[in-house]
Design a protein around this motif. Structure first.
Motif, PDB file in Angstrom:
ATOM      1  N   ILE A   9     -16.071 -40.617  26.324  1.00 51.34           N
ATOM      2  CA  ILE A   9     -16.647 -39.364  26.797  1.00 51.34           C
ATOM      3  C   ILE A   9     -17.788 -39.754  27.730  1.00 51.34           C
ATOM      4  CG2 ILE A   9     -17.604 -37.121  26.177  1.00 51.34           C
ATOM      5  CD1 ILE A   9     -14.893 -37.578  24.919  1.00 51.34           C
ATOM      6  N   CYS A  10     -17.681 -39.396  28.986  1.00 47.37           N
ATOM      7  CA  CYS A  10     -18.609 -39.921  29.991  1.00 47.37           C
ATOM      8  C   CYS A  10     -19.549 -38.838  30.498  1.00 47.37           C
ATOM      9  CB  CYS A  10     -17.825 -40.526  31.147  1.00 47.37           C
ATOM     10  SG  CYS A  10     -18.804 -41.722  32.097  1.00 47.37           S
ATOM     11  N   GLY A  11     -20.690 -39.297  31.010  1.00 50.84           N
ATOM     12  CA  GLY A  11     -21.650 -38.375  31.599  1.00 50.84           C
ATOM     13  C   GLY A  11     -22.459 -37.612  30.574  1.00 50.84           C
ATOM     14  N   LEU A  12     -22.798 -38.263  29.457  1.00 54.30           N
ATOM     15  CA  LEU A  12     -23.548 -37.580  28.406  1.00 54.30           C
ATOM     16  C   LEU A  12     -25.045 -37.588  28.713  1.00 54.30           C
ATOM     17  CD1 LEU A  12     -21.760 -38.755  25.146  1.00 54.30           C
ATOM     18  CD2 LEU A  12     -21.190 -36.904  26.694  1.00 54.30           C
ATOM     19  N   ALA A  17     -24.389 -34.016  22.288  1.00 60.40           N
ATOM     20  CA  ALA A  17     -23.110 -34.450  22.857  1.00 60.40           C
ATOM     21  C   ALA A  17     -22.716 -35.819  22.318  1.00 60.40           C
ATOM     22  CB  ALA A  17     -23.192 -34.462  24.380  1.00 60.40           C
ATOM     23  N   ILE A  18     -23.696 -36.688  22.146  1.00 54.50           N
ATOM     24  CA  ILE A  18     -23.411 -38.001  21.560  1.00 54.50           C
ATOM     25  C   ILE A  18     -22.876 -37.837  20.142  1.00 54.50           C
ATOM     26  CG2 ILE A  18     -24.464 -40.127  20.686  1.00 54.50           C
ATOM     27  CD1 ILE A  18     -26.361 -40.014  23.109  1.00 54.50           C
ATOM     28  N   ASP A  19     -23.534 -36.990  19.370  1.00 50.14           N
ATOM     29  CA  ASP A  19     -23.095 -36.778  17.984  1.00 50.14           C
ATOM     30  C   ASP A  19     -21.679 -36.206  17.932  1.00 50.14           C
ATOM     31  OD1 ASP A  19     -25.513 -37.729  17.063  1.00 50.14           O
ATOM     32  OD2 ASP A  19     -26.396 -35.738  16.810  1.00 50.14           O
ATOM     33  N   VAL A 193     -14.622 -31.799  29.746  1.00 55.11           N
ATOM     34  CA  VAL A 193     -15.277 -31.295  28.531  1.00 55.11           C
ATOM     35  C   VAL A 193     -16.586 -30.596  28.906  1.00 55.11           C
ATOM     36  CG1 VAL A 193     -14.183 -32.845  26.891  1.00 55.11           C
ATOM     37  CG2 VAL A 193     -16.236 -33.612  28.091  1.00 55.11           C
ATOM     38  N   GLU A 194     -16.581 -29.961  30.073  1.00 53.43           N
ATOM     39  CA  GLU A 194     -17.734 -29.200  30.549  1.00 53.43           C
ATOM     40  C   GLU A 194     -17.285 -27.799  30.977  1.00 53.43           C
ATOM     41  OE1 GLU A 194     -20.168 -32.963  32.573  1.00 53.43           O
ATOM     42  OE2 GLU A 194     -19.157 -31.485  33.846  1.00 53.43           O
ATOM     43  N   LYS A 200     -22.289 -30.817  29.028  1.00 52.37           N
ATOM     44  CA  LYS A 200     -21.190 -30.989  28.094  1.00 52.37           C
ATOM     45  C   LYS A 200     -21.116 -29.825  27.111  1.00 52.37           C
ATOM     46  CE  LYS A 200     -19.507 -34.923  29.543  1.00 52.37           C
ATOM     47  NZ  LYS A 200     -20.007 -34.848  30.915  1.00 52.37           N
ATOM     48  N   ASP A 201     -19.885 -29.394  26.832  1.00 47.83           N
ATOM     49  CA  ASP A 201     -19.634 -28.324  25.872  1.00 47.83           C
ATOM     50  C   ASP A 201     -19.147 -28.976  24.581  1.00 47.83           C
ATOM     51  OD1 ASP A 201     -17.796 -26.386  24.427  1.00 47.83           O
ATOM     52  OD2 ASP A 201     -18.643 -25.042  25.947  1.00 47.83           O
ATOM     53  N   LEU A 202     -19.892 -28.787  23.515  1.00 52.22           N
ATOM     54  CA  LEU A 202     -19.570 -29.476  22.261  1.00 52.22           C
ATOM     55  C   LEU A 202     -18.196 -29.081  21.738  1.00 52.22           C
ATOM     56  CD1 LEU A 202     -23.005 -29.348  20.394  1.00 52.22           C
ATOM     57  CD2 LEU A 202     -22.185 -30.969  22.118  1.00 52.22           C
ATOM     58  N   ASN A 203     -17.820 -27.821  21.913  1.00 56.09           N
ATOM     59  CA  ASN A 203     -16.498 -27.386  21.456  1.00 56.09           C
ATOM     60  C   ASN A 203     -15.386 -28.049  22.260  1.00 56.09           C
ATOM     61  OD1 ASN A 203     -17.438 -25.639  19.414  1.00 56.09           O
ATOM     62  ND2 ASN A 203     -17.803 -24.014  20.907  1.00 56.09           N
ATOM     63  N   LEU A 204     -15.607 -28.198  23.565  1.00 53.21           N
ATOM     64  CA  LEU A 204     -14.587 -28.838  24.401  1.00 53.21           C
ATOM     65  C   LEU A 204     -14.466 -30.326  24.066  1.00 53.21           C
ATOM     66  CD1 LEU A 204     -15.120 -27.174  27.907  1.00 53.21           C
ATOM     67  CD2 LEU A 204     -13.360 -26.677  26.186  1.00 53.21           C
ATOM     68  N   ILE A 205     -15.589 -30.958  23.755  1.00 56.65           N
ATOM     69  CA  ILE A 205     -15.521 -32.358  23.306  1.00 56.65           C
ATOM     70  C   ILE A 205     -14.687 -32.450  22.036  1.00 56.65           C
ATOM     71  CG2 ILE A 205     -16.856 -34.281  22.346  1.00 56.65           C
ATOM     72  CD1 ILE A 205     -19.145 -33.527  24.228  1.00 56.65           C
ATOM     73  N   GLN A 206     -14.976 -31.583  21.098  1.00 57.25           N
ATOM     74  CA  GLN A 206     -14.244 -31.607  19.825  1.00 57.25           C
ATOM     75  C   GLN A 206     -12.765 -31.310  20.031  1.00 57.25           C
ATOM     76  OE1 GLN A 206     -16.564 -28.751  17.660  1.00 57.25           O
ATOM     77  NE2 GLN A 206     -18.227 -30.202  17.235  1.00 57.25           N
TER      78      GLN A 206
END
Length: 213
Positions: A9-12, A17-19, A193-194, A200-206
């Protein structure tokens, strides 16, 4: 579909977002050091983010034609596991950087055609890994993170023994297709994921991570 072994996951730019990346099963996170990018972080911010990540996940420092002074600051602040070089760095420059920091380097190559893929061969034996990203649209100042994809079947022409990450326009909706057509076992996502560039959108990361882990 084989699940990718490596997921970046890039661009944090936030600890949340890291978590989300860590808890969702990502293997790598990336920090962008390029002022024109909406994902750019200062060295001081990156230092705090890297400390928060600790040894829970591998850290990738992404730079674009950075000089030694800047790379010295980046490496000292973030203690990265990999240096990702996303500019026009030459084979000789990669050798210099590897020797200076004793770190693996990942060379980003912009892809639109099979001929573009051939350019990566100039770095064989020096780059430890490649990142194949779509060529930026006309007029873009960003070498990556543009949310566009390339023809994944071009990767049929790549020696699968040479490791690479697939990037460019990936999101939860197309990553299965990308993996199927490319045969990649490592993926990199940023704009996918944005909802707003650089945020960053945490839901999109998940959602992205649930799709492939």
């Amino acid at each position: 579909m084989n699940k990718p072994k490596t997921i970046k996951i890039c661009g944090l730019s936030t600890t949340d977002a890291i978590d989300a990346a860590v808890s969702g099963g990502a293997t790598h996170i990336g920090f962008i050091f390029f002022e024109k990018s909406p994902r750019h972080v200062s060295v001081e911010t990156a230092k705090n983010l890297a400390a928060h990540a600790g040894d829970r996940i591998k850290k990738v420092a992404v730079s674009v034609d950075a000089d030694n002074d800047y790379l010295d600051q980046i490496v000292a602040a973030t203690d990265p596991d990999i240096l990702q070089l996303h500019g026009k760095e030459s084979r000789e420059r990669l050798q210099e950087i590897k020797a200076r920091y004793n770190l693996p380097v990942m060379k980003a190559i912009a892809i639109r055609t099979q001929e573009d893929l051939e350019k990566a061969k100039d770095y064989l034996g020096v780059a430890d890994m490649f990142l194949f990203d779509a060529k930026p649209p006309e007029g873009s100042d960003l070498p990556g993170g543009n949310g566009v994809a390339f023809d994944w079947e071009i990767m049929d022409h790549w020696d699968k023994d040479m490791p690479y990450m697939l990037s460019g326009g990936l999101d939860a909706g197309n990553v299965h297709e990308a993996l199927h057509h490319s045969g990649a076992n490592a993926v990199d996502v940023s704009s996918g994921v944005e909802r707003v560039p650089g945020q960053k959108d945490l839901n999109l990361i998940q959602d992205f991570l649930k799709t492939i882990t």
